[in-house]
Scaffold this motif. Structure first.
Motif, mmCIF file in Angstrom:
data_model
loop_
_atom_site.group_PDB
_atom_site.id
_atom_site.type_symbol
_atom_site.label_atom_id
_atom_site.label_comp_id
_atom_site.label_asym_id
_atom_site.label_seq_id
_atom_site.Cartn_x
_atom_site.Cartn_y
_atom_site.Cartn_z
ATOM 1 N N VAL A 316 0.826 -1.217 0.000
ATOM 2 C CA VAL A 316 0.000 0.000 0.000
ATOM 3 C C VAL A 316 0.859 1.266 0.000
ATOM 4 C CG1 VAL A 316 -2.080 -0.980 1.032
ATOM 5 C CG2 VAL A 316 -0.260 -0.173 2.532
ATOM 6 N N LEU A 337 -9.413 -0.954 2.647
ATOM 7 C CA LEU A 337 -8.166 -1.725 2.663
ATOM 8 C C LEU A 337 -8.227 -2.676 3.841
ATOM 9 C CD1 LEU A 337 -5.423 1.012 2.139
ATOM 10 C CD2 LEU A 337 -5.954 -0.871 0.571
ATOM 11 N N LEU A 363 -7.890 -4.828 -1.320
ATOM 12 C CA LEU A 363 -8.713 -3.640 -1.544
ATOM 13 C C LEU A 363 -10.104 -4.096 -1.941
ATOM 14 C CD1 LEU A 363 -8.640 -0.401 -1.992
ATOM 15 C CD2 LEU A 363 -8.781 -1.051 -4.394
#
Ligand SMILES: Cc1cc2nc3c(=O)[nH]c(=O)nc-3n(C[C@H](O)[C@H](O)[C@H](O)COP(=O)(O)OP(=O)(O)OC[C@H]3O[C@@H](n4cnc5c(N)ncnc54)[C@H](O)[C@@H]3O)c2cc1C
Length: 441
Positions: A316, A337, A363
């Motif tokens: 991320v 997330l 996600l």
């Protein structure tokens, strides 16, 4: 056992009931929890027991028809069209053996039923965010939730499965009785047999804490930066999900949902870096009972029309993820997330078909789809997510996170998919059993 030769003789055989188009209760029985999916099924069988399941599969096989099993319809995709829809909701028994740490669960049970029976013993099933989700569909597709970083996938905690196979024969499969089918059913979904009951391992969890912190969306970049740091170092007992939520008519917010297998004071300590981000409009972290796990995210319980898409992420840290989180998500309701890792990346030797989930994040994008125009706009936005992620998506995703239209192929590497497809051809050459994400095609 002979097969019923017509829907009339099938209806006479059943302890439950068979509904045809035109019957009063048909439309309701054919409607899944996800109202965005219109199911055009030929008939609905509401099974009262495993014998009804076997009779229905034998009838379908003899008639060249197909059956699609469904408990709640949370995972409906449209693949049930043209089938006999086998509703399993009445098979909802749950028995907990405290000493053996096992729950014996009917195929129609929901996670709320399991938690209600297990929690008084300090035991938990490996449910996801929503206790209204069915145990069978969730577990057959892998099943990934708050307990996964410590215990792995729900599918890998199944001890045995009672099925009616594609020939209509009831039997029990486990690590020694038909290990191939047992392996496949644990992670590849319901395309190979109809499940009538499962035996699930339960886990002792002496203390559990959770809650949420909410900030205005203008703080999204700062929250994401702390989220990256905290998740990179988090013990596996801590699971953090970060959502950007834009509900119609409400201000856009960023929500951190937290779950911790331990006491609330330790959870608060682990979350203390988030205090550096100002303007929190809500902050609640405290003990959570094992039968109240659904309260952490408070997912909708009533049937709703929604479209979603998920991607497993290799990280991320990228500007692409930051851009997604700091930009408006409309027409979506939410981008979320989920931090994975821990035991998910290290399944044991007897693990099911999904194998290791090595990607550290997932996600999940979701939008309401109550009318066609919005549904199309949501679908278009979801379709662009992979492009927007700019190479951060691994391309693989667990079966429970496949959206309508996505194929099982998206969940597996090529050798695993080939093994599953060979099994489907060998065990169900007529295609009598139809899962929501078929293995072939
Ligand atoms: C609000 C919400 C929250 C969610 N949260 C999570 C989460 O945290 N983690 C996660 O992993 N997933 C999550 N999911 C996804 C969910 O796990 C899948 O949609 C799952 O398939 C739902 O199972 P079900 O039995 O309720 O649904 P159903 O639609 O009834 O079943 C889905 C599919 O499972 C198979 N199946 C069901 N019963 C049987 C049976 N008896 N025999 C053979 N096959 C069967 C069939 O292929 C069926 O089409 C969530 C979904 C929703 C809508």
């Amino acid at each position: 056992m002979t097969a019923p030769t017509s829907t009339e003789t099938l209806a006479d055989t059943l302890h439950g009931r068979l509904l045809r188009p035109g019957d009063d209760a048909f439309a309701r029985a054919a409607t899944p929890w996800n109202l965005a999916v219109r199911q055009r099924v030929d008939a609905v069988v509401e099974a009262a027991d495993a014998d009804d399941v076997a009779a229905t599969v034998r009838f379908a096989r003899a008639a060249g028809h197909a059956v699609a099993a469904q408990s709640t319809g949370h995972g409906a995709t449209g693949e049930a069209d043209g089938t006999i829809l086998l509703r399993t909701g009445r098979l909802d028994h749950v028995e907990v053996d405290r000493a053996a740490r096992v729950a014996r669960v009917g195929a129609g049970a929901r996670w709320a039923d399991v938690q209600a029976a297990a929690a008084p013993h300090g035991l938990t099933g490996l449910l996801g965010s929503a206790p209204g989700v069915g145990v069978a569909g969730y577990t057959l597709g892998g099943g990934l939730g708050w307990f996964s970083r410590v215990f792995g996938l729900a599918a890998d905690h199944v001890r045995s499965i009672d099925v009616v196979d594609a020939e209509g024969t009831p039997r029990t499969v486990d690590a020694t009785r038909d290990p191939d089918l047992f392996w496949a059913l644990r992670g590849a979904g319901g395309d190979l047999a109809v499940v009538t009951a499962l035996e699930l391992g339960l886990e002792p969890v002496p203390a559990f804490a959770g809650g949420r912190t909410v900030w205005p969306a203008r703080r999204a970049g700062e929250v994401l930066a702390v989220y990256r740091e905290v998740t990179a170092a988090a013990p596996r007992e801590l699971s953090l999900w970060l959502s950007r939520v834009e509900a119609p008519g409400a201000p856009a917010v960023v929500v951190l949902h937290a779950a911790f297998l331990g006491d609330a004071a330790t959870a608060r300590d682990l979350l203390s870096p988030f205090a550096a981000v100002g303007d929190a409009v809500a902050h609640e972290i405290g003990p959570v009972a094992l039968d109240a796990v659904g309260g952490i995210t408070a997912d909708p319980t009533d049937p709703a029309a929604g479209r979603s898409r998920a991607e497993l992420l290799t990280g991320v840290d990228s500007g692409a993820v930051e851009h997604l989180f700091t930009s408006p998500v409309a027409p979506l309701l939410m981008l979320q997330l989920r931090h994975l890792g821990g035991a998910l990346a290290e399944p044991g030797p007897g693990a099911g078909a999904l194998g290791a989930v090595t990607e550290p994040y997932l996600l999940y994008g979701f939008g309401l789809a109550f009318e066609p125009g919005i549904s199309t706009a949501v679908g278009d936005r979801l379709a662009r997510l992979t492009h927007d992620l700019d190479g951060v998506a691994s391309g693989r995703k667990p079966v429970t996170f496949l959206a309508p239209g996505e194929r099982a192929a998206a969940a597996f590497d090529a050798p695993t998919l080939a093994r599953l497809q060979d099994l489907k051809r060998a065990r169900d050459p007529q295609g009598t059993v139809r899962g929501n994400h078929p293995l072939l095609g």
